[in-house]
Design a protein around this motif. Structure first.
Motif, PDB file in Angstrom:
ATOM      1  N   GLN A   1      -0.455  -3.350  -6.021  1.00  0.00           N
ATOM      2  CA  GLN A   1       0.638  -4.079  -4.107  1.00  0.00           C
ATOM      3  C   GLN A   1       1.503  -3.232  -3.760  1.00  0.00           C
ATOM      4  OE1 GLN A   1       1.772  -5.884  -8.002  1.00  0.00           O
ATOM      5  NE2 GLN A   1      -0.765  -6.482  -7.900  1.00  0.00           N
ATOM      6  N   GLU A   2       1.440  -2.932  -3.056  1.00  0.00           N
ATOM      7  CA  GLU A   2       2.325  -1.981  -1.761  1.00  0.00           C
ATOM      8  C   GLU A   2       1.996  -0.495  -2.119  1.00  0.00           C
ATOM      9  OE1 GLU A   2       6.579  -2.299  -0.818  1.00  0.00           O
ATOM     10  OE2 GLU A   2       6.346  -2.552  -3.034  1.00  0.00           O
ATOM     11  N   THR A   3       0.637  -0.759  -1.841  1.00  0.00           N
ATOM     12  CA  THR A   3      -0.161   1.055  -1.971  1.00  0.00           C
ATOM     13  C   THR A   3       0.165   1.762  -0.289  1.00  0.00           C
ATOM     14  OG1 THR A   3      -1.953  -0.282  -0.600  1.00  0.00           O
ATOM     15  CG2 THR A   3      -2.401  -0.130  -3.079  1.00  0.00           C
ATOM     16  N   LYS A   4       0.875   1.337   0.773  1.00  0.00           N
ATOM     17  CA  LYS A   4       1.293   1.810   1.632  1.00  0.00           C
ATOM     18  C   LYS A   4       0.393   2.725   1.925  1.00  0.00           C
ATOM     19  CE  LYS A   4       5.532   1.341   0.444  1.00  0.00           C
ATOM     20  NZ  LYS A   4       7.479   1.896   0.299  1.00  0.00           N
ATOM     21  N   TRP A   5      -1.478   3.113   1.522  1.00  0.00           N
ATOM     22  CA  TRP A   5      -1.623   3.041   2.655  1.00  0.00           C
ATOM     23  C   TRP A   5      -3.017   2.651   3.397  1.00  0.00           C
ATOM     24  CZ3 TRP A   5      -5.113   7.606  -1.499  1.00  0.00           C
ATOM     25  CH2 TRP A   5      -3.747   8.471  -0.831  1.00  0.00           C
ATOM     26  N   SER A   6      -3.724   3.373   4.612  1.00  0.00           N
ATOM     27  CA  SER A   6      -4.779   2.643   4.694  1.00  0.00           C
ATOM     28  C   SER A   6      -6.493   2.783   3.588  1.00  0.00           C
ATOM     29  CB  SER A   6      -5.357   3.563   5.978  1.00  0.00           C
ATOM     30  OG  SER A   6      -5.331   4.635   6.050  1.00  0.00           O
ATOM     31  N   LYS A   7      -7.076   1.667   4.416  1.00  0.00           N
ATOM     32  CA  LYS A   7      -8.189   2.143   3.415  1.00  0.00           C
ATOM     33  C   LYS A   7      -8.871   2.750   3.677  1.00  0.00           C
ATOM     34  CE  LYS A   7     -11.796  -1.797   3.117  1.00  0.00           C
ATOM     35  NZ  LYS A   7     -12.893  -2.653   3.549  1.00  0.00           N
ATOM     36  N   ALA A   8      -9.129   3.378   4.526  1.00  0.00           N
ATOM     37  CA  ALA A   8      -9.681   4.992   5.011  1.00  0.00           C
ATOM     38  C   ALA A   8      -9.155   6.184   3.477  1.00  0.00           C
ATOM     39  CB  ALA A   8      -9.847   5.298   6.088  1.00  0.00           C
TER      40      ALA A   8
ATOM     41  N   SER B   1       4.206  -1.100   4.781  1.00  0.00           N
ATOM     42  CA  SER B   1       4.997  -1.693   3.765  1.00  0.00           C
ATOM     43  C   SER B   1       3.146  -2.864   3.689  1.00  0.00           C
ATOM     44  CB  SER B   1       6.154  -3.067   4.424  1.00  0.00           C
ATOM     45  OG  SER B   1       5.541  -3.794   5.545  1.00  0.00           O
ATOM     46  N   GLY B   2       3.324  -2.956   1.945  1.00  0.00           N
ATOM     47  CA  GLY B   2       1.761  -3.579   2.130  1.00  0.00           C
ATOM     48  C   GLY B   2       1.376  -2.658   1.725  1.00  0.00           C
ATOM     49  N   GLY B   3      -0.414  -3.518   1.568  1.00  0.00           N
ATOM     50  CA  GLY B   3      -1.140  -2.655   0.652  1.00  0.00           C
ATOM     51  C   GLY B   3      -1.719  -3.358  -0.417  1.00  0.00           C
ATOM     52  N   LEU B   4      -2.758  -3.598  -0.981  1.00  0.00           N
ATOM     53  CA  LEU B   4      -3.763  -4.314  -1.776  1.00  0.00           C
ATOM     54  C   LEU B   4      -4.635  -3.691  -1.775  1.00  0.00           C
ATOM     55  CD1 LEU B   4      -3.061  -8.012  -0.757  1.00  0.00           C
ATOM     56  CD2 LEU B   4      -1.774  -6.807  -2.708  1.00  0.00           C
TER      57      LEU B   4
ATOM     58  N   VAL C   1      -1.641 -10.682  -5.120  1.00  0.00           N
ATOM     59  CA  VAL C   1      -1.246 -11.043  -3.922  1.00  0.00           C
ATOM     60  C   VAL C   1       0.454  -9.988  -4.204  1.00  0.00           C
ATOM     61  CG1 VAL C   1       0.730 -13.228  -4.131  1.00  0.00           C
ATOM     62  CG2 VAL C   1      -1.279 -13.810  -4.665  1.00  0.00           C
ATOM     63  N   TYR C   2       0.631 -10.141  -2.502  1.00  0.00           N
ATOM     64  CA  TYR C   2       1.908  -9.642  -2.320  1.00  0.00           C
ATOM     65  C   TYR C   2       2.666 -10.079  -1.736  1.00  0.00           C
ATOM     66  CZ  TYR C   2       4.919  -6.013  -0.541  1.00  0.00           C
ATOM     67  OH  TYR C   2       6.489  -5.559  -0.830  1.00  0.00           O
ATOM     68  N   ARG C   3       3.616 -10.783  -2.568  1.00  0.00           N
ATOM     69  CA  ARG C   3       4.476 -11.848  -1.313  1.00  0.00           C
ATOM     70  C   ARG C   3       4.912 -11.369  -0.298  1.00  0.00           C
ATOM     71  NH1 ARG C   3       9.385 -15.242  -2.099  1.00  0.00           N
ATOM     72  NH2 ARG C   3      10.667 -13.683  -1.247  1.00  0.00           N
ATOM     73  N   PRO C   4       5.164 -11.946   1.029  1.00  0.00           N
ATOM     74  CA  PRO C   4       5.699 -10.905   2.379  1.00  0.00           C
ATOM     75  C   PRO C   4       6.892 -11.872   2.195  1.00  0.00           C
ATOM     76  CG  PRO C   4       4.635 -13.711   2.898  1.00  0.00           C
ATOM     77  CD  PRO C   4       3.748 -12.905   1.310  1.00  0.00           C
ATOM     78  N   SER C   5       7.898 -10.840   3.333  1.00  0.00           N
ATOM     79  CA  SER C   5       9.627 -11.440   2.925  1.00  0.00           C
ATOM     80  C   SER C   5      10.263 -12.372   4.041  1.00  0.00           C
ATOM     81  CB  SER C   5      10.178  -9.793   3.252  1.00  0.00           C
ATOM     82  OG  SER C   5       9.514  -9.303   4.430  1.00  0.00           O
ATOM     83  N   SER C   6       9.304 -12.730   5.333  1.00  0.00           N
ATOM     84  CA  SER C   6       9.941 -13.688   5.990  1.00  0.00           C
ATOM     85  C   SER C   6       9.220 -14.381   5.651  1.00  0.00           C
ATOM     86  CB  SER C   6       9.087 -13.314   7.540  1.00  0.00           C
ATOM     87  OG  SER C   6       7.603 -13.853   7.506  1.00  0.00           O
TER      88      SER C   6
ATOM     89  N   ALA D   1      -2.350 -13.267 -10.058  1.00  0.00           N
ATOM     90  CA  ALA D   1      -1.183 -12.463 -10.302  1.00  0.00           C
ATOM     91  C   ALA D   1      -0.939 -11.444  -9.202  1.00  0.00           C
ATOM     92  CB  ALA D   1      -1.786 -11.506 -11.721  1.00  0.00           C
ATOM     93  N   GLY D   2       0.150 -10.474  -9.257  1.00  0.00           N
ATOM     94  CA  GLY D   2       0.823  -9.474  -8.548  1.00  0.00           C
ATOM     95  C   GLY D   2       2.634  -9.349  -8.037  1.00  0.00           C
ATOM     96  N   ASP D   3       2.623  -9.570  -7.136  1.00  0.00           N
ATOM     97  CA  ASP D   3       3.942  -8.697  -7.279  1.00  0.00           C
ATOM     98  C   ASP D   3       4.738  -9.819  -6.442  1.00  0.00           C
ATOM     99  OD1 ASP D   3       7.083  -8.260  -6.436  1.00  0.00           O
ATOM    100  OD2 ASP D   3       6.455  -6.384  -6.029  1.00  0.00           O
ATOM    101  N   PHE D   4       5.497 -11.352  -6.544  1.00  0.00           N
ATOM    102  CA  PHE D   4       6.192 -12.010  -6.196  1.00  0.00           C
ATOM    103  C   PHE D   4       7.344 -12.558  -5.419  1.00  0.00           C
ATOM    104  CE2 PHE D   4       2.735 -13.698  -9.338  1.00  0.00           C
ATOM    105  CZ  PHE D   4       1.945 -14.459  -8.714  1.00  0.00           C
TER     106      PHE D   4
END
Length: 197
Positions: free
Chosen positions: A35-42, A65-68, A107-112, A138-141
Motif C-alpha cells: 500500500q502507498e507505493t506512490k508510483w505510477s503504474k508505468a 498519495s496511494g498506490g497499490l 485495501v488502502y483506506r482513504p482519508s475523506s 488485508a491492507g492498511d485500514f
C-alpha cells in the motif's frame, strides 16, 4: 503460502525499492500486498520488467498519495485480477494442484469521510456476493478496532472506529492474531511521546 501486507510509504527512492526487492527475493511462497507505493503504474512495471521471476498487479497512485501492488514469485498459485479502484484491488487466488480458491482484497483506506464509508459499503457488497470461496481482506485500514491495540497518544473514538467495527462485524471478518505482537504502526518518537497502534 503466506500473505504479507506492507504500507511501504513510497517506493520512489531507490534504497526503498532495493529493500523491498531484497525482502521479496528472500521469501518463498509469499504473496506481498503493498500500500502507498506512490508510483505510477508505468514506473512500477518498468522495475518489474528488470526484476525477473516476479508477477504483479499494480494500481497507480493518485498524485503523491496511494498506490497499490500485489507481487508474488512464481509459485504454485494462479492469481487473477478481478477488479480494482484507487483504494482496493480484488484478486482470485487458485492454488494449483489442490484446486482451492480464495478471494484476496488489498485495501488502502482513504482519508475523506465520504470515501471511507463508500469503501466499506463496496467491500461489504463484494464480500456478501462472493461465490468463489473464502475471502482475505488485508491492507492498511488507517484505523484500529479497539483502543486495546493502542499505547500512547489520545485514545481513538468516534465515527471512523465505529464504522470500521461495524464493517468487520457485519461481514463476519476475523481479526487474525499477529505473530510478533499486536502493533503494526509507530510514530518513531522515543519516550513519553511514543505512540504504537
Amino acid at each position: 503460502m503466506r500473505l504479507l501486507s506492507w504500507n511501504v510509504k513510497g517506493i520512489n527512492v531507490s534504497d526503498k525499492w532495493c529493500l523491498i526487492k531484497c525482502q521479496i527475493d528472500d521469501t518463498k511462497g509469499v504473496i506481498w500486498l503493498l500500500q502507498e507505493t506512490k508510483w505510477s503504474k508505468a514506473e512500477i512495471e518498468a522495475k518489474m520488467r528488470v526484476w525477473k521471476h516476479q508477477n504483479g498487479f499494480f494500481r497507480q497512485s493518485d498524485g503523491a498519495s496511494g498506490g497499490l501492488g500485489i507481487i508474488w514469485k512464481h509459485m504454485n498459485v494462479k492469481i487473477s485480477l478481478v477488479g480494482e479502484d484507487k483504494y482496493w484491488q480484488y484478486c482470485l487466488v487458485t492454488t494449483l494442484g489442490q484446486n482451492e480458491n480464495f478471494n484476496l482484497f488489498n485495501v488502502y483506506r482513504p482519508s475523506s469521510a465520504g470515501d471511507k464509508q463508500a469503501l466499506w459499503d463496496l467491500l461489504s457488497f463484494k464480500l456478501n456476493n462472493n461465490t468463489d470461496g473464502s475471502c482475505v481482506v488485508a491492507g492498511d485500514f488507517n484505523v484500529i478496532l479497539s483502543n486495546i491495540k493502542k499505547i500512547g497518544g489520545i485514545q481513538r473514538t468516534g465515527t471512523s472506529q465505529k464504522d470500521f467495527l461495524d464493517f468487520v462485524e457485519k461481514n463476519h471478518i476475523l481479526d487474525i492474531v499477529l505473530k510478533n505482537g499486536i502493533f503494526t504502526w509507530t510514530n518513531w518518537i522515543l519516550g513519553f511521546s511514543n505512540i504504537v497502534e
